[in-house]
Design a protein around this motif. Structure first.
Motif, short mmCIF file in Angstrom:
data_model
loop_
_atom_site.label_atom_id
_atom_site.label_comp_id
_atom_site.label_asym_id
_atom_site.label_seq_id
_atom_site.Cartn_x
_atom_site.Cartn_y
_atom_site.Cartn_z
N GLN A 210 0.84 -1.19 0.00
CA GLN A 210 0.00 0.00 0.00
C GLN A 210 0.88 1.24 0.00
O GLN A 210 2.09 1.16 0.16
N ALA A 211 0.24 2.39 -0.18
CA ALA A 211 0.96 3.65 -0.28
C ALA A 211 1.59 4.05 1.04
O ALA A 211 1.29 3.49 2.10
N LEU A 212 2.48 5.05 0.98
CA LEU A 212 3.15 5.53 2.19
C LEU A 212 2.15 6.08 3.20
O LEU A 212 2.24 5.78 4.40
N ARG A 213 1.16 6.87 2.72
CA ARG A 213 0.20 7.47 3.64
C ARG A 213 -1.24 7.41 3.12
O ARG A 213 -2.18 7.38 3.91
N GLU A 214 -1.43 7.40 1.83
CA GLU A 214 -2.77 7.45 1.24
C GLU A 214 -3.61 6.24 1.66
O GLU A 214 -3.13 5.10 1.67
N ASP A 215 -4.87 6.49 2.00
CA ASP A 215 -5.80 5.41 2.36
C ASP A 215 -6.02 4.52 1.14
O ASP A 215 -6.51 4.99 0.10
N PRO A 216 -5.69 3.22 1.23
CA PRO A 216 -5.81 2.36 0.05
C PRO A 216 -7.24 1.91 -0.25
O PRO A 216 -7.52 1.50 -1.37
N LEU A 217 -8.14 1.97 0.73
CA LEU A 217 -9.46 1.35 0.56
C LEU A 217 -10.27 1.96 -0.59
O LEU A 217 -10.83 1.21 -1.41
N PRO A 218 -10.38 3.28 -0.71
CA PRO A 218 -11.15 3.81 -1.85
C PRO A 218 -10.53 3.44 -3.20
O PRO A 218 -11.27 3.21 -4.17
N TRP A 219 -9.23 3.38 -3.25
CA TRP A 219 -8.56 3.02 -4.51
C TRP A 219 -8.81 1.56 -4.88
O TRP A 219 -9.11 1.24 -6.02
N ARG A 220 -8.70 0.68 -3.90
CA ARG A 220 -8.93 -0.74 -4.19
C ARG A 220 -10.38 -1.00 -4.54
O ARG A 220 -10.68 -1.85 -5.39
N ALA A 221 -11.30 -0.28 -3.90
CA ALA A 221 -12.72 -0.44 -4.24
C ALA A 221 -12.96 -0.06 -5.69
O ALA A 221 -13.79 -0.67 -6.38
N ARG A 222 -12.22 0.93 -6.19
CA ARG A 222 -12.39 1.39 -7.56
C ARG A 222 -11.68 0.47 -8.55
O ARG A 222 -12.20 0.15 -9.62
N LEU A 223 -10.47 0.04 -8.20
CA LEU A 223 -9.62 -0.66 -9.15
C LEU A 223 -9.82 -2.17 -9.20
O LEU A 223 -9.53 -2.80 -10.22
N ASP A 224 -10.29 -2.77 -8.12
CA ASP A 224 -10.35 -4.23 -8.05
C ASP A 224 -11.73 -4.80 -8.31
O ASP A 224 -11.91 -6.02 -8.24
N ASN A 225 -12.71 -3.96 -8.60
CA ASN A 225 -14.07 -4.44 -8.78
C ASN A 225 -14.62 -4.00 -10.13
O ASN A 225 -14.61 -2.81 -10.45
N LEU A 226 -15.07 -4.97 -10.89
CA LEU A 226 -15.69 -4.70 -12.19
C LEU A 226 -17.16 -5.07 -12.04
O LEU A 226 -17.54 -6.24 -12.16
N ALA A 227 -17.96 -4.06 -11.77
CA ALA A 227 -19.35 -4.31 -11.37
C ALA A 227 -20.22 -4.80 -12.52
O ALA A 227 -21.15 -5.59 -12.31
N ASP A 228 -19.95 -4.37 -13.74
CA ASP A 228 -20.81 -4.69 -14.87
C ASP A 228 -20.46 -6.07 -15.43
O ASP A 228 -19.37 -6.26 -15.99
N PRO A 229 -21.36 -7.06 -15.29
CA PRO A 229 -21.05 -8.41 -15.80
C PRO A 229 -20.79 -8.42 -17.30
O PRO A 229 -20.01 -9.24 -17.79
N ALA A 230 -21.41 -7.51 -18.03
CA ALA A 230 -21.19 -7.46 -19.48
C ALA A 230 -19.75 -7.10 -19.80
O ALA A 230 -19.18 -7.59 -20.78
N LEU A 231 -19.15 -6.24 -18.99
CA LEU A 231 -17.75 -5.88 -19.19
C LEU A 231 -16.84 -7.01 -18.76
O LEU A 231 -15.84 -7.31 -19.42
N ALA A 232 -17.17 -7.66 -17.65
CA ALA A 232 -16.36 -8.79 -17.19
C ALA A 232 -16.34 -9.90 -18.22
O ALA A 232 -15.33 -10.62 -18.38
N ALA A 233 -17.44 -10.03 -18.97
CA ALA A 233 -17.53 -11.09 -19.98
C ALA A 233 -16.53 -10.90 -21.12
O ALA A 233 -16.24 -11.85 -21.86
N LEU A 234 -16.00 -9.70 -21.27
CA LEU A 234 -15.00 -9.47 -22.32
C LEU A 234 -13.76 -10.34 -22.11
O LEU A 234 -13.04 -10.65 -23.05
N TRP A 235 -13.51 -10.71 -20.86
CA TRP A 235 -12.32 -11.51 -20.53
C TRP A 235 -12.63 -13.01 -20.49
O TRP A 235 -11.77 -13.80 -20.13
N GLN A 236 -13.83 -13.39 -20.89
CA GLN A 236 -14.18 -14.81 -20.87
C GLN A 236 -13.27 -15.58 -21.82
O GLN A 236 -13.09 -15.22 -22.98
N GLY A 237 -12.66 -16.61 -21.31
CA GLY A 237 -11.77 -17.44 -22.11
C GLY A 237 -10.33 -16.96 -22.15
O GLY A 237 -9.46 -17.64 -22.72
N VAL A 238 -10.05 -15.78 -21.57
CA VAL A 238 -8.67 -15.28 -21.55
C VAL A 238 -7.88 -16.04 -20.48
O VAL A 238 -8.34 -16.18 -19.35
#
Length: 329
Positions: free
Chosen positions: A74-102
């Motif tokens: 994690q960062a030196l001081r920045e709170d990691p939770l808002p960043w991980r919530a944004r970067l690690d979650n792909l809420a739209d199943p239609a977008l996640a399906a783009l990686w099907q079979g990869v």
């Protein structure tokens, strides 16, 4: 041959994660003028453990033994939770399906977990020999400079992808925004620095047709690029309304190979650390300022900033690098 260390946060094969780090690593591996001797991973676009998996998996495909060392969680001081919530979650199943079979990167242990220590020691043991390619948040680099102050003089150059100055719809970028304190420390370290901000990297573009052309050669490296960048291009077309995708980090490596790919100029650069909407925002200026009330002389760190990009040359460099690879079935 230029010896390089690549500090990165690759997400190739991970649904919703940017793939430009992987393309940058691939270009470095395919270029005879560069000798990548260490890859370190930092938490940014992906957690550092995920990035290490991606890098290890690619090197295993190629039969290479370059060390991959995991770094900051994690960062030196920045709170990691808002960043991980944004970067690690792909809420739209239609977008996640783009990686099907990869193909997912295999689960493999990193070659250590002290990226800052390994990076700093290697640079300081070989003064003037290594160029550090920093294409993720700068946490590992800042920690290395804290532990090895002589690293600022020992490194040949640090080329950084980060910052955004005057781009519509952006106040800050991910790399600097995720760890502003690290960015500030590195910029002010006294090392020779070239900065590749989003203002430059958003002048790059890779389309589906470009991808097919640059990966026409049959080789594990081109297969990796084709498989992992395909869904990211589709994702960018849907979510960013682009005709392809930006390839931010690939520009950094390309500039090391041929500085004609981007023009730049020297600026004083700094980053906002105070709480509020502009925390993590970068800014730049060249003296003399027309209005300098309340601004001390030489505020900021003097660095070289890339500005104008030749995307046609960038794509040609990628094609030439991957076409030179010996064909493999």
């Amino acid at each position: 041959m230029k010896r390089v260390i690549i500090d990165c946060d690759p997400g190739n094969g991970i649904a919703g994660a940017n793939t430009d780090d992987g393309l940058a690593i691939a270009l470095a591996l395919a270029s005879p003028a560069l000798s990548p001797e260490l890859i370190t991973t930092v938490t940014g676009n992906t957690p550092s453990a995920t990035g290490a998996r991606v890098a290890k998996d690619l090197l295993k495909r190629l039969g290479l033994n370059i060390p991959v060392v995991q770094g900051a969680l994690q960062a030196l001081r920045e709170d990691p939770l808002p960043w991980r919530a944004r970067l690690d979650n792909l809420a739209d199943p239609a977008l996640a399906a783009l990686w099907q079979g990869v193909r997912q990167p295999a689960v493999m242990a990193a070659d250590g977990h002290d990226a800052a220590g390994v990076m700093g020691q290697l640079i300081c043991d070989n003064p003037g020999e290594f160029t550090l390619v920093a294409i993720g948040p700068l946490t590992n680099v800042a920690q290395a400079l804290q532990r090895y102050p002589q690293m600022a003089e020992s490194v040949a150059e640090i080329v950084i992808m980060g910052g955004v100055f005057a781009l519509d719809d952006y106040i800050k970028d991910t790399n600097f925004g995720l760890d502003p304190e690290a960015a500030h420390q590195v910029l002010h370290s006294g090392a020779t620095i070239t900065l590749v901000p989003m203002d430059a990297t958003t002048q790059t573009l890779l389309t589906r047709d470009d991808l097919a052309r640059i990966t026409a050669q049959s080789h594990p490296l081109t297969q990796f690029i084709r498989e992992t960048l395909g869904p990211w291009i589709d994702y960018s077309m849907r979510t960013r309304r682009l005709p392809g995708c930006w390839i931010h980090d690939a520009l950094v490596v390309a500039w090391l190979l041929n500085q004609r790919v981007a023009e730049g100029a020297d600026y004083y650069v700094d980053i906002e650390l105070r709480p509020g909407a502009t925390r993590g925002k970068s800014w730049r200026y060249r003296p003399p300022l027309r209005l300098d009330v309340g601004i001390p002389p030489e505020t900021g760190a003097l660095v070289h900033v890339l500005q104008h990009v030749d995307n046609a040359l960038l794509l040609d460099m990628l094609e030439q690098a991957f076409t030179r690879l010996p064909p493999r079935l």
